[in-house]
Design a protein around this motif. Structure first.
Motif, PDB file in Angstrom:
ATOM      1  N   THR A  40       0.851  -1.192   0.000  1.00  0.00           N
ATOM      2  CA  THR A  40       0.000   0.000   0.000  1.00  0.00           C
ATOM      3  C   THR A  40       0.886   1.240   0.000  1.00  0.00           C
ATOM      4  OG1 THR A  40      -1.794  -1.110   1.185  1.00  0.00           O
ATOM      5  CG2 THR A  40      -1.759   1.285   1.245  1.00  0.00           C
ATOM      6  N   GLU A 284      -4.043   7.154  -1.406  1.00  0.00           N
ATOM      7  CA  GLU A 284      -4.028   5.767  -0.948  1.00  0.00           C
ATOM      8  C   GLU A 284      -4.161   4.840  -2.146  1.00  0.00           C
ATOM      9  OE1 GLU A 284      -5.706   4.861   3.270  1.00  0.00           O
ATOM     10  OE2 GLU A 284      -7.202   6.110   2.260  1.00  0.00           O
ATOM     11  N   ASP A 286      -3.718   0.693  -3.067  1.00  0.00           N
ATOM     12  CA  ASP A 286      -3.554  -0.648  -2.520  1.00  0.00           C
ATOM     13  C   ASP A 286      -3.026  -1.603  -3.586  1.00  0.00           C
ATOM     14  OD1 ASP A 286      -4.550   0.085  -0.013  1.00  0.00           O
ATOM     15  OD2 ASP A 286      -6.622  -0.166  -0.696  1.00  0.00           O
TER      16      ASP A 286
END
Length: 384
Positions: A40, A284, A286
């Motif tokens: 991540t 963010e 992932d």
């Protein structure tokens, strides 16, 4: 005494022999590598703020008087329309009664003047009275009408003031503060005095955070936020940004902007006024492949540095004791790691630079075993 001197001499000779014959330590360089794994990648900014209720109402009074009864206290739960306090009503009731009496008197006077006006108007139309006489009657009628209308307004005001002596809760919620006691005189001459502060729903709170002007450009509505409070240092609370306010605040030449973060509080452990240390996740991603930024600058040969710019870079993979250059395309970066969008895959071993190693007589730590605190050379057991 002689034996002691002999023992000391033997120990001194042993020390000299160990210093002369001890294994020699040598230093060298080896490649430092990392194995690429999906991870991540995120970026964030930090700030501090204060936990507050979403809706908070200050309840006051529009009339002056003595507080005769208080029905709630700190932390009392209240419903909309519930009586929470009363002022002494003796003077207000007297004023209301006086206004009603005056209203009745003015009504009688008005009705008399109206009847007289209508009668004189008919006579005036028939030329049976002079213009001067009719004007006097007309003047008296309109004066009575004006007085009657004023007494109606005064009566409404007196009735409303009497009603204001009973303080009701404007919302469902919890009493945060009670600023008066029974017997205390409150004066509403210049401003409305605050009697109570009521918060609507403590299960839904908000954080009003001050974000520095250098970071506010990255902050957007909807971004995920985590925060902690000193009262519960081991707990991490979550929320999201609901508003970025445009009004700046300047204090000691530091410009900040208020950011509103919703803070669900189902367990009622967050209290109004707590200081929150927030982390706003401005990016963010992932399950992406990343490499350290220094891997993008590495070039084989001590002292060489890759200074290429743009989205395309050459990195070096370690394969079967060999260095293999690979062209990769980069994505976003958090300042330490950079996303690789093409060119490498999960499990590739990427060279990030050189590191120093120490060995004793050709061995890693003098006994033929690898030092667990020392990076491994290419081809050995690579770090994960």
């Amino acid at each position: 005494m002689k034996k002691a001197l002999i023992i000391i001499g033997i120990l001194a000779v042993c020390g000299i022999l160990y210093y002369v014959l001890r294994p020699k330590e040598s230093k060298g360089l080896q490649l430092a590598t990392i194995t690429v794994r999906p991870t991540t990648l995120n970026n964030f900014v930090t700030a501090t703020g204060t936990i507050e209720p979403i809706i908070q109402v200050e309840v006051g009074t529009q009339v002056s008087g003595i507080v005769s009864r208080i029905y709630v206290d700190y932390n009392s739960e209240v419903k909309v329309g519930q009586v929470i306090a009363e002022l002494d009503k003796v003077l207000l009731e007297a004023e209301f009664a006086s206004s009603k009496s005056n209203l009745e008197s003015e009504r009688v006077e008005y009705e008399y003047q109206l009847a007289n006006y209508n009668r004189m108007k008919g006579l005036h139309e028939k030329k049976m009275i002079s213009d001067s006489e009719f004007e006097t009657v007309e003047y008296s009628y309109y004066k009575a009408l004006s007085s009657y209308e004023k007494s109606q307004s005064d009566n409404i005001k007196a009735e409303k003031n009497l009603g204001y002596a009973t303080i009701f809760s404007p919302i469902d919620g919890v009493v945060l503060s009670r600023d008066v006691d029974e017997g205390q005189t409150v004066a509403a001459s210049f401003s409305t005095p605050t009697l109570f502060t009521i918060a609507n729903d403590l299960r839904n709170m908000q954080v009003i955070a001050n974000v520095d002007e250098a970071d506010i450009g990255q902050v957007k509505e909807g971004q995920r936020v985590t925060f902690t409070v000193d009262a519960f240092p081991n707990d991490i609370f979550e929320g999201s940004i609901t508003q970025v306010r445009l009004q700046p605040t300047t204090e000691s030449n530091v410009v900040t902007y208020e950011v509103v973060v919703n803070a669900p509080n189902p367990d009622l452990i967050l209290m109004p006024g707590l200081t929150a240390n927030i982390t706003v996740y401005t990016m963010e991603l992932d399950d992406v492949l990343v490499v350290p930024n220094k891997a993008l600058r590495f070039v084989p040969g001590e002292g060489n540095v890759n200074t290429s710019m743009g989205k395309t870079h050459t990195i070096w993979l370690s394969k079967a004791e060999e260095l293999v250059p690979v062209e990769v395309t980069t994505g976003v970066s958090d300042g330490i790691y950079t996303q690789i969008t093409s060119g490498i895959k999960d499990g590739d071993v990427v060279v990030v630079g050189y590191e120093q190693v120490s060995s004793t007589n050709g061995q890693e730590n003098g006994n033929g075993e690898n030092n667990p605190f020392m990076p491994q050379r290419p081809g050995g057991n690579r770090r994960r």
